[in-house]
Design a protein around this motif. Structure first.
Motif, mmCIF file in Angstrom:
data_model
loop_
_atom_site.group_PDB
_atom_site.id
_atom_site.type_symbol
_atom_site.label_atom_id
_atom_site.label_comp_id
_atom_site.label_asym_id
_atom_site.label_seq_id
_atom_site.Cartn_x
_atom_site.Cartn_y
_atom_site.Cartn_z
ATOM 1 N N UNK A 113 29.412 -43.369 44.397
ATOM 2 C CA UNK A 113 28.078 -43.251 43.799
ATOM 3 C C UNK A 113 27.853 -41.823 43.295
ATOM 4 N N UNK A 114 28.171 -40.853 44.147
ATOM 5 C CA UNK A 114 27.960 -39.452 43.784
ATOM 6 C C UNK A 114 28.958 -38.983 42.726
ATOM 7 N N UNK A 115 30.176 -39.492 42.748
ATOM 8 C CA UNK A 115 31.140 -39.173 41.685
ATOM 9 C C UNK A 115 30.617 -39.648 40.336
ATOM 10 N N UNK A 116 30.036 -40.838 40.319
ATOM 11 C CA UNK A 116 29.487 -41.367 39.077
ATOM 12 C C UNK A 116 28.283 -40.558 38.605
ATOM 13 N N UNK A 117 27.440 -40.135 39.536
ATOM 14 C CA UNK A 117 26.313 -39.266 39.180
ATOM 15 C C UNK A 117 26.824 -37.952 38.606
ATOM 16 N N UNK A 118 27.854 -37.382 39.226
ATOM 17 C CA UNK A 118 28.422 -36.124 38.745
ATOM 18 C C UNK A 118 28.924 -36.247 37.309
ATOM 19 N N UNK A 119 29.510 -37.376 36.969
ATOM 20 C CA UNK A 119 29.972 -37.587 35.592
ATOM 21 C C UNK A 119 28.812 -37.483 34.605
ATOM 22 N N UNK A 120 27.680 -38.074 34.969
ATOM 23 C CA UNK A 120 26.510 -38.025 34.085
ATOM 24 C C UNK A 120 25.946 -36.608 34.033
ATOM 25 N N UNK A 121 25.806 -35.977 35.195
ATOM 26 C CA UNK A 121 25.318 -34.594 35.226
ATOM 27 C C UNK A 121 26.213 -33.688 34.384
ATOM 28 N N UNK A 122 27.523 -33.781 34.582
ATOM 29 C CA UNK A 122 28.474 -32.942 33.835
ATOM 30 C C UNK A 122 28.361 -33.172 32.329
#
Length: 132
Positions: free
Chosen positions: A56-65
């Motif tokens: 979940x957090x890896x996917x959020x990081x992709x969007x943030x990045x």
């Protein structure tokens, strides 16, 4: 009206094509990240509980990045759990690897009866505001 821009990180194009929603929307200095679940780029659900939370957090990081943001700019965290509050301790251990102080976001958590795909046990949504 402030311009809105869809944020679609590499590997998340299939979400827009298949489900017709944006992984993120940037409005001014605010980034709204859609609820992310523990699926990989091929939309396969991660089966291990802790690994699913981490995804979940890896996917959020992709969007943030993709929008030029970081977890330090997250101001709001919303979470939904299939097994609430039983999974809370494991989730918090994972969350604390991704979101560190000294300033923490607001956080609201919910227990739910089901999710959009079998095997999903959590969904995580964030809002971030660009630092000056």
């Amino acid at each position: 009206m402030t311009a809105r821009r869809m944020i679609i990180p590499p590997g998340m194009e299939n979400i827009v094509e298949r489900f017709r929603y944006a992984p993120g929307v940037l409005v001014g200095d605010t980034l709204y990240v859609s609820g992310q679940v523990g699926r990989d780029e091929k939309l396969n659900v991660v089966t291990d509980k802790e690994a699913q939370f981490d995804q979940c957090f890896r996917n959020i990081k992709k969007v943030l990045d993709a929008a030029g943001f970081s977890f330090a700019e997250v101001v709001e965290l919303e979470t939904w759990f299939l097994n609430f509050p039983a999974d809370l301790a494991t989730f918090m251990a994972v969350k604390d690897r991704w979101i560190t102080g000294p300033v923490y976001p607001t956080w609201t958590g919910f227990g739910v009866a089901s999710f959009s795909m079998p095997g999903i046990i959590c969904e995580v949504k964030v809002t971030a505001v660009r630092s000056p």
